[in-house]
Design a protein around this motif. Structure first.
Motif, PDB file in Angstrom:
ATOM      1  N   PHE A 137      29.780  29.743 -30.624  1.00 18.45           N
ATOM      2  CA  PHE A 137      30.570  30.850 -31.149  1.00 18.45           C
ATOM      3  C   PHE A 137      31.150  30.471 -32.501  1.00 18.45           C
ATOM      4  O   PHE A 137      31.400  29.309 -32.781  1.00 18.45           O
ATOM      5  N   SER A 138      31.375  31.466 -33.346  1.00 19.15           N
ATOM      6  CA  SER A 138      31.971  31.243 -34.659  1.00 19.15           C
ATOM      7  C   SER A 138      33.034  32.307 -34.906  1.00 19.15           C
ATOM      8  O   SER A 138      32.805  33.487 -34.653  1.00 19.15           O
ATOM      9  N   PHE A 139      34.184  31.863 -35.416  1.00 17.20           N
ATOM     10  CA  PHE A 139      35.302  32.749 -35.734  1.00 17.20           C
ATOM     11  C   PHE A 139      35.753  32.468 -37.168  1.00 17.20           C
ATOM     12  O   PHE A 139      36.534  31.556 -37.399  1.00 17.20           O
ATOM     13  N   PRO A 140      35.251  33.211 -38.162  1.00 16.13           N
ATOM     14  CA  PRO A 140      35.679  32.952 -39.541  1.00 16.13           C
ATOM     15  C   PRO A 140      37.152  33.302 -39.744  1.00 16.13           C
ATOM     16  O   PRO A 140      37.672  34.217 -39.117  1.00 16.13           O
ATOM     17  N   THR A 141      37.809  32.538 -40.618  1.00 17.66           N
ATOM     18  CA  THR A 141      39.198  32.832 -40.952  1.00 17.66           C
ATOM     19  C   THR A 141      39.227  33.936 -41.993  1.00 17.66           C
ATOM     20  O   THR A 141      38.217  34.240 -42.627  1.00 17.66           O
ATOM     21  N   PHE A 142      40.389  34.534 -42.197  1.00 14.40           N
ATOM     22  CA  PHE A 142      40.504  35.633 -43.164  1.00 14.40           C
ATOM     23  C   PHE A 142      40.098  35.176 -44.560  1.00 14.40           C
ATOM     24  O   PHE A 142      39.429  35.889 -45.290  1.00 14.40           O
ATOM     25  N   GLN A 143      40.483  33.945 -44.953  1.00 16.14           N
ATOM     26  CA  GLN A 143      40.149  33.470 -46.299  1.00 16.14           C
ATOM     27  C   GLN A 143      38.650  33.326 -46.496  1.00 16.14           C
ATOM     28  O   GLN A 143      38.144  33.454 -47.593  1.00 16.14           O
ATOM     29  N   ASP A 144      37.923  33.031 -45.424  1.00 18.31           N
ATOM     30  CA  ASP A 144      36.489  32.802 -45.522  1.00 18.31           C
ATOM     31  C   ASP A 144      35.679  34.067 -45.279  1.00 18.31           C
ATOM     32  O   ASP A 144      34.466  34.023 -45.266  1.00 18.31           O
ATOM     33  N   GLN A 145      36.339  35.182 -45.075  1.00 14.02           N
ATOM     34  CA  GLN A 145      35.635  36.374 -44.630  1.00 14.02           C
ATOM     35  C   GLN A 145      34.811  37.006 -45.741  1.00 14.02           C
ATOM     36  O   GLN A 145      35.327  37.547 -46.696  1.00 14.02           O
ATOM     37  N   CYS A 146      33.508  36.924 -45.563  1.00 11.90           N
ATOM     38  CA  CYS A 146      32.587  37.580 -46.488  1.00 11.90           C
ATOM     39  C   CYS A 146      31.730  38.592 -45.735  1.00 11.90           C
ATOM     40  O   CYS A 146      30.878  39.239 -46.314  1.00 11.90           O
ATOM     41  N   LEU A 147      31.974  38.707 -44.420  1.00  9.27           N
ATOM     42  CA  LEU A 147      31.287  39.686 -43.579  1.00  9.27           C
ATOM     43  C   LEU A 147      32.352  40.495 -42.862  1.00  9.27           C
ATOM     44  O   LEU A 147      33.471  40.031 -42.659  1.00  9.27           O
ATOM     45  N   TYR A 148      32.008  41.695 -42.444  1.00  3.78           N
ATOM     46  CA  TYR A 148      32.993  42.558 -41.810  1.00  3.78           C
ATOM     47  C   TYR A 148      33.265  42.190 -40.356  1.00  3.78           C
ATOM     48  O   TYR A 148      34.294  42.548 -39.811  1.00  3.78           O
ATOM     49  N   ALA A 149      32.375  41.473 -39.706  1.00  3.41           N
ATOM     50  CA  ALA A 149      32.566  41.087 -38.304  1.00  3.41           C
ATOM     51  C   ALA A 149      33.593  39.964 -38.192  1.00  3.41           C
ATOM     52  O   ALA A 149      33.832  39.218 -39.133  1.00  3.41           O
ATOM     53  N   MET A 168      33.735  37.971 -35.034  1.00  3.74           N
ATOM     54  CA  MET A 168      33.274  36.968 -34.083  1.00  3.74           C
ATOM     55  C   MET A 168      31.757  37.011 -34.014  1.00  3.74           C
ATOM     56  O   MET A 168      31.157  38.081 -34.002  1.00  3.74           O
ATOM     57  N   PHE A 169      31.144  35.829 -33.980  1.00  2.00           N
ATOM     58  CA  PHE A 169      29.693  35.716 -33.974  1.00  2.00           C
ATOM     59  C   PHE A 169      29.255  34.771 -32.861  1.00  2.00           C
ATOM     60  O   PHE A 169      29.983  33.862 -32.496  1.00  2.00           O
ATOM     61  N   ILE A 170      28.051  34.998 -32.371  1.00  2.00           N
ATOM     62  CA  ILE A 170      27.395  34.031 -31.498  1.00  2.00           C
ATOM     63  C   ILE A 170      26.167  33.558 -32.274  1.00  2.00           C
ATOM     64  O   ILE A 170      25.484  34.351 -32.916  1.00  2.00           O
ATOM     65  N   VAL A 171      25.915  32.254 -32.252  1.00  2.00           N
ATOM     66  CA  VAL A 171      24.816  31.664 -33.012  1.00  2.00           C
ATOM     67  C   VAL A 171      23.779  31.112 -32.040  1.00  2.00           C
ATOM     68  O   VAL A 171      24.102  30.307 -31.172  1.00  2.00           O
ATOM     69  N   ASP A 172      22.532  31.564 -32.205  1.00  2.00           N
ATOM     70  CA  ASP A 172      21.422  31.054 -31.406  1.00  2.00           C
ATOM     71  C   ASP A 172      20.827  29.874 -32.161  1.00  2.00           C
ATOM     72  O   ASP A 172      20.098  30.044 -33.136  1.00  2.00           O
ATOM     73  N   LYS A 173      21.134  28.668 -31.703  1.00  2.00           N
ATOM     74  CA  LYS A 173      20.719  27.453 -32.403  1.00  2.00           C
ATOM     75  C   LYS A 173      19.219  27.174 -32.308  1.00  2.00           C
ATOM     76  O   LYS A 173      18.707  26.362 -33.052  1.00  2.00           O
ATOM     77  N   ARG A 174      18.521  27.862 -31.430  1.00  2.00           N
ATOM     78  CA  ARG A 174      17.072  27.646 -31.290  1.00  2.00           C
ATOM     79  C   ARG A 174      16.246  28.638 -32.105  1.00  2.00           C
ATOM     80  O   ARG A 174      15.073  28.404 -32.348  1.00  2.00           O
TER      81      ARG A 174
END
Length: 166
Positions: free
Chosen positions: A32-44, A46-52
């Motif tokens: 899972f990924s949760f960007p902080t407000f300062q790093d926000q370059c996407l509107y979402a 919370m993300f889930i990342v498929d590492k495969r």
């Protein structure tokens, strides 16, 4: 009575062991990924990342390791951005517009970031063709600091496809 307690205990233990195994399988593939407000370059948020899944196509959300020397971000940070360009694509951009293979992109302009970072806008008028292992990553907000500033990323830095949850 002891036989019933023993069977119940065994069933509970096996159930917990099975759930633990399923959780291990899930987290071996996903994160899972949760960007902080300062790093926000996407509107979402919370993300889930498929590492495969590293079969990246134009328009995919991609998690990657930032392995570039840059005065604004530390090398090795993880980012999630949109793959605007894939190997072989021709990218042409300026502070107000971007073209991928001569088709105008709807990506937000970079004037806000240029002004905030006090950069010279004329330095960000470029045309490049991506090599066979390069991807051009962009954000979707005016706050995005992306490949238009620091260039394409290498395929080896891709962590996997990302999916916006909310």
């Amino acid at each position: 009575m002891n036989s019933i307690k023993l069977k119940s205990t065994v069933i509970v233990c096996l159930t917990l062991l099975g759930l633990y195994g399923l959780a291990e399988l899930f987290f071996a593939r996903f994160t899972f990924s949760f960007p902080t407000f300062q790093d926000q370059c996407l509107y979402a948020r919370m993300f889930i990342v498929d590492k495969r899944d590293k079969d990246i196509k134009r328009g995919d959300l991609v998690a990657f390791r930032f392995n570039k020397e840059d005065k604004n971000f530390d090398k090795g940070l993880s980012f999630i951005k949109i793959a605007a360009g894939v190997p072989g694509d021709e990218i042409k951009y300026s502070p107000n517009e971007m073209y991928v293979n001569r088709v105008e992109s709807e990506i937000a302009g970079m004037t806000h970031a240029i002004n905030f970072l006090q950069l010279n806008p004329k330095e960000y008028e470029r045309q490049i063709t991506l090599n066979e292992n390069e991807f051009f990553m962009v954000g979707e907000t005016i706050y995005s600091y992306d490949s238009r500033f620091w260039g394409p990323i290498n395929e080896e830095d891709i962590l996997g496809k990302a999916y916006a949850i909310f």
